[in-house]
Scaffold this active site. Structure first.
Site, PDB file in Angstrom:
ATOM      1  N   LYS A  26     -14.332  13.930  14.944  1.00  0.00           N
ATOM      2  CA  LYS A  26     -14.339  12.836  13.960  1.00  0.00           C
ATOM      3  C   LYS A  26     -15.762  12.327  13.745  1.00  0.00           C
ATOM      4  O   LYS A  26     -16.218  12.192  12.598  1.00  0.00           O
ATOM      5  CB  LYS A  26     -13.466  11.684  14.423  1.00  0.00           C
ATOM      6  CG  LYS A  26     -13.636  10.393  13.637  1.00  0.00           C
ATOM      7  CD  LYS A  26     -12.752   9.266  14.110  1.00  0.00           C
ATOM      8  CE  LYS A  26     -13.331   8.438  15.192  1.00  0.00           C
ATOM      9  NZ  LYS A  26     -14.334   7.421  14.774  1.00  0.00           N
ATOM     10  N   ASN A  27     -16.477  12.041  14.853  1.00  0.00           N
ATOM     11  CA  ASN A  27     -17.758  11.338  14.715  1.00  0.00           C
ATOM     12  C   ASN A  27     -18.894  12.225  14.228  1.00  0.00           C
ATOM     13  O   ASN A  27     -19.938  11.730  13.822  1.00  0.00           O
ATOM     14  CB  ASN A  27     -18.113  10.629  16.018  1.00  0.00           C
ATOM     15  CG  ASN A  27     -17.168   9.448  16.256  1.00  0.00           C
ATOM     16  OD1 ASN A  27     -16.493   9.002  15.330  1.00  0.00           O
ATOM     17  ND2 ASN A  27     -17.087   8.993  17.487  1.00  0.00           N
ATOM     18  N   CYS A 121     -13.686  -0.452  14.653  1.00  0.00           N
ATOM     19  CA  CYS A 121     -13.008  -1.088  15.785  1.00  0.00           C
ATOM     20  C   CYS A 121     -13.715  -2.394  16.181  1.00  0.00           C
ATOM     21  O   CYS A 121     -14.923  -2.508  16.093  1.00  0.00           O
ATOM     22  CB  CYS A 121     -13.006  -0.150  16.995  1.00  0.00           C
ATOM     23  SG  CYS A 121     -12.095   1.352  16.712  1.00  0.00           S
ATOM     24  N   ARG A 126     -21.218  -5.854  16.525  1.00  0.00           N
ATOM     25  CA  ARG A 126     -21.654  -4.450  16.352  1.00  0.00           C
ATOM     26  C   ARG A 126     -22.826  -4.463  15.379  1.00  0.00           C
ATOM     27  O   ARG A 126     -22.687  -4.195  14.210  1.00  0.00           O
ATOM     28  CB  ARG A 126     -20.512  -3.586  15.856  1.00  0.00           C
ATOM     29  CG  ARG A 126     -19.408  -3.421  16.881  1.00  0.00           C
ATOM     30  CD  ARG A 126     -18.335  -2.440  16.450  1.00  0.00           C
ATOM     31  NE  ARG A 126     -18.781  -1.058  16.529  1.00  0.00           N
ATOM     32  CZ  ARG A 126     -17.939  -0.020  16.310  1.00  0.00           C
ATOM     33  NH1 ARG A 126     -16.687  -0.239  15.954  1.00  0.00           N
ATOM     34  NH2 ARG A 126     -18.393   1.229  16.392  1.00  0.00           N
ATOM     35  N   ASP A 312     -15.863   6.072  24.675  1.00  0.00           N
ATOM     36  CA  ASP A 312     -14.664   6.334  23.867  1.00  0.00           C
ATOM     37  C   ASP A 312     -13.516   6.933  24.677  1.00  0.00           C
ATOM     38  O   ASP A 312     -12.427   7.125  24.147  1.00  0.00           O
ATOM     39  CB  ASP A 312     -15.002   7.257  22.694  1.00  0.00           C
ATOM     40  CG  ASP A 312     -15.902   6.554  21.694  1.00  0.00           C
ATOM     41  OD1 ASP A 312     -16.510   7.231  20.854  1.00  0.00           O
ATOM     42  OD2 ASP A 312     -16.026   5.314  21.776  1.00  0.00           O
ATOM     43  N   ARG A 404      -6.487   7.187  12.698  1.00  0.00           N
ATOM     44  CA  ARG A 404      -7.864   7.277  12.192  1.00  0.00           C
ATOM     45  C   ARG A 404      -8.585   8.435  12.858  1.00  0.00           C
ATOM     46  O   ARG A 404      -9.514   9.007  12.296  1.00  0.00           O
ATOM     47  CB  ARG A 404      -8.632   5.975  12.503  1.00  0.00           C
ATOM     48  CG  ARG A 404      -8.303   4.789  11.639  1.00  0.00           C
ATOM     49  CD  ARG A 404      -9.178   3.607  12.008  1.00  0.00           C
ATOM     50  NE  ARG A 404     -10.584   3.994  12.052  1.00  0.00           N
ATOM     51  CZ  ARG A 404     -11.486   3.396  12.847  1.00  0.00           C
ATOM     52  NH1 ARG A 404     -11.115   2.411  13.649  1.00  0.00           N
ATOM     53  NH2 ARG A 404     -12.738   3.781  12.839  1.00  0.00           N
TER      54      ARG A 404
END
Ligand code: EPZ
Length: 432
Positions: A26-27, A121, A126, A312, A404
């Site tokens: 995903k990232n 999230c 952040r 994570d 997600r």
């Protein structure tokens, strides 16, 4: 049916056996998809996970005029030749944190960017001050006002420079790289993050003709080029999805072979699982997790930037520590507060106390079924692990967070013997 109205219902407490194949990361995918703006040629991206964060990224591209054509479930063709510097809709940008890559990509392509502040999230504050520091070092003028970030540079040109990141930041490292690939001159990013998705993004950009060296180390050097060409590129496997399934195998017992991964990326988790007495066997692009009925041993975990233990995988590891004999500690060193999952686990009988950045777990023989919430993406995956490891029927609400980042989660878990389904309100209470 709209996932956000669904509930995951799991009947757990039995060992799982079989094989799970890991999808694209995903990232890496969200960074690479948004990076395609930097070239005016067509790109084909393969092994793209079919998850909502990636689909939002594709929608963001479409919103600024990029042509996106899905060739199959995990392959898209992206044509940015007619992209224009217009404002992506706030409701899209606000759905995930990675939308901030639009700033670096638009700066690199158009010399200016106007993007809504990102979502994502909730881990407390952040900030993106390091992203802004990098853009300004390259000559951009950056304003944050009214929920938007505006970056502009005189004559539309950015100039290479040295940037020392005060904080090791994945997003900041990637974003400065995106802005620098077509800047005039050389950019050196010091104190860069090392994550595999940074390397994958650099590999994609180099395949397009960029000149980036040192990705994956503390110092990344970027020699600006005039133009980037199109490319066909395959996203690397998702190390966090792989780690989630490895932890699942340890929690439920049985034997799960997690395949299509890069064992090197899993080293910090492999070491911890072995310390806990879990069987971990690496072979090629797969890792098999086996746990007979021996007890899990307690361990201490500290999250760190790669190659340290990934933040994570923190909530997922919290489930395992809740079931380990004795007392374990988990210290969260990356995010201000990533403990929102603790309250949900305590509803299932976990014994956890949080002081500052450290959670103390007193292991219990088993959790008990309950109704819980997915409070964010990885916390949601942790609740799935907890439910599958716990006898009885557990219901998980707010499941849109989970989808997600996890492709075909229900299908993958069903294939290893999990009793898991998604139910919707009109059917949930339809008991006749
Ligand atoms: C990326 O977020 C990931 N998201 C996160 O994964 C992951 O938790 C995080 O990296 C750390 O590995 C994506 O890649 C889309 P950071 P990012 O910038 O880039 C501070 C998931 O579950 N910081 O590395 O936003 C920040 O507050 C998600 O897939 C600044 O102070 O994380 C944090 O304490 C959740 N100033 C630390 O650095 C900045 O300008 C690390 O943040 C930027 C960050």
């Amino acid at each position: 049916m709209e996932l956000s109205k669904g509930t995951i219902v799991i009947s757990g407490g039995k060992p799982l056996y079989g094989e799970i194949s890991v999808s694209g990361m995903k990232n890496a995918a969200v960074a690479i998809v948004l990076s395609t703006i930097l070239t005016e040629d067509k790109c084909v991206i393969e092994n793209l996970p079919d998850i909502s964060d990636v689909n939002v990224s594709l929608e963001i591209l479409r919103s600024i005029g990029v042509k996106v054509r899905r060739l199959d479930k995990n392959t898209v063709e992206i044509d940015s030749s007619v992209a224009a510097p217009c404002v992506a809709p706030f409701e899209l940008v606000n759905k995930m944190r990675a939308s901030y890559y639009l700033i670096g990509a638009e700066l690199g392509r158009f010399g200016r960017a106007f993007v809504g502040l990102p979502g994502g999230c909730d881990f407390g504050v952040r900030p993106i001050d390091q992203h802004i520091k990098g853009f300004e070092a390259l000559g951009a003028e950056v304003k944050v006002d009214g929920g938007y970030i505006e970056a502009t540079c005189a004559d539309g040109t950015l100039y290479g420079n040295s940037v020392y990141m005060d904080v090791v930041t994945v997003g900041g490292t990637i974003n400065v790289m995106l802005a620098a690939v077509k800047a005039e001159g050389i950019t050196v990013i010091e104190n860069a993050a090392h994550e595999p998705h940074i390397v994958d993004t650099a590999n994609f950009l180099n395949a397009c003709g960029a000149e980036i060296s040192g990705a994956g180390t503390d110092v990344i050097k970027i020699r600006g080029v005039k133009k980037l060409h199109g490319v066909t590129y395959t996203i690397i496997p998702d190390m966090i999805e792989a780690g989630t399934f490895m932890i699942l195998g340890a929690a439920t017992g049985g034997s799960i072979r997690v395949k299509n991964l890069i064992p090197k990326h899993m080293d910090s988790l492999t070491a911890k699982l072995s310390e806990m007495g879990v069987g971990v066997e690496e072979e090629g692009d797969a890792i098999t997790i086996t746990r007979k009925n021996e007890e899990l041993q307690h361990v201490n975990v500290k999250t760190q930037p790669y190659p340290g233990f990934p933040t994570d995988l923190h909530p997922q590891m919290g489930v395992l520590l809740s079931l380990a004999k004795g007392t374990s500690h988990l210290t969260e060193n990356i995010w201000e507060s990533r403990f929102r999952y603790v309250e949900e686990l305590k509803r299932m009988g976990a014994q956890i106390s949080v002081t500052g950045r450290t959670a103390e777990f007193t292991g219990v023989p088993s959790l008990h079924a309950a109704s819980v919430r997915a409070v964010d993406l990885r916390a949601g995956s942790a609740m799935v692990i907890a439910a599958l490891a716990t006898p009885g029927v557990t219901e998980i609400e707010e499941i849109h967070h989970i989808f997600r980042g996890y492709e075909d989660l229900i299908e993958k878990l069903t294939a290893v013997g999990a009793d898991i389904k998604v139910v919707y309100p009109e059917t949930k209470y339809n008991v006749f």
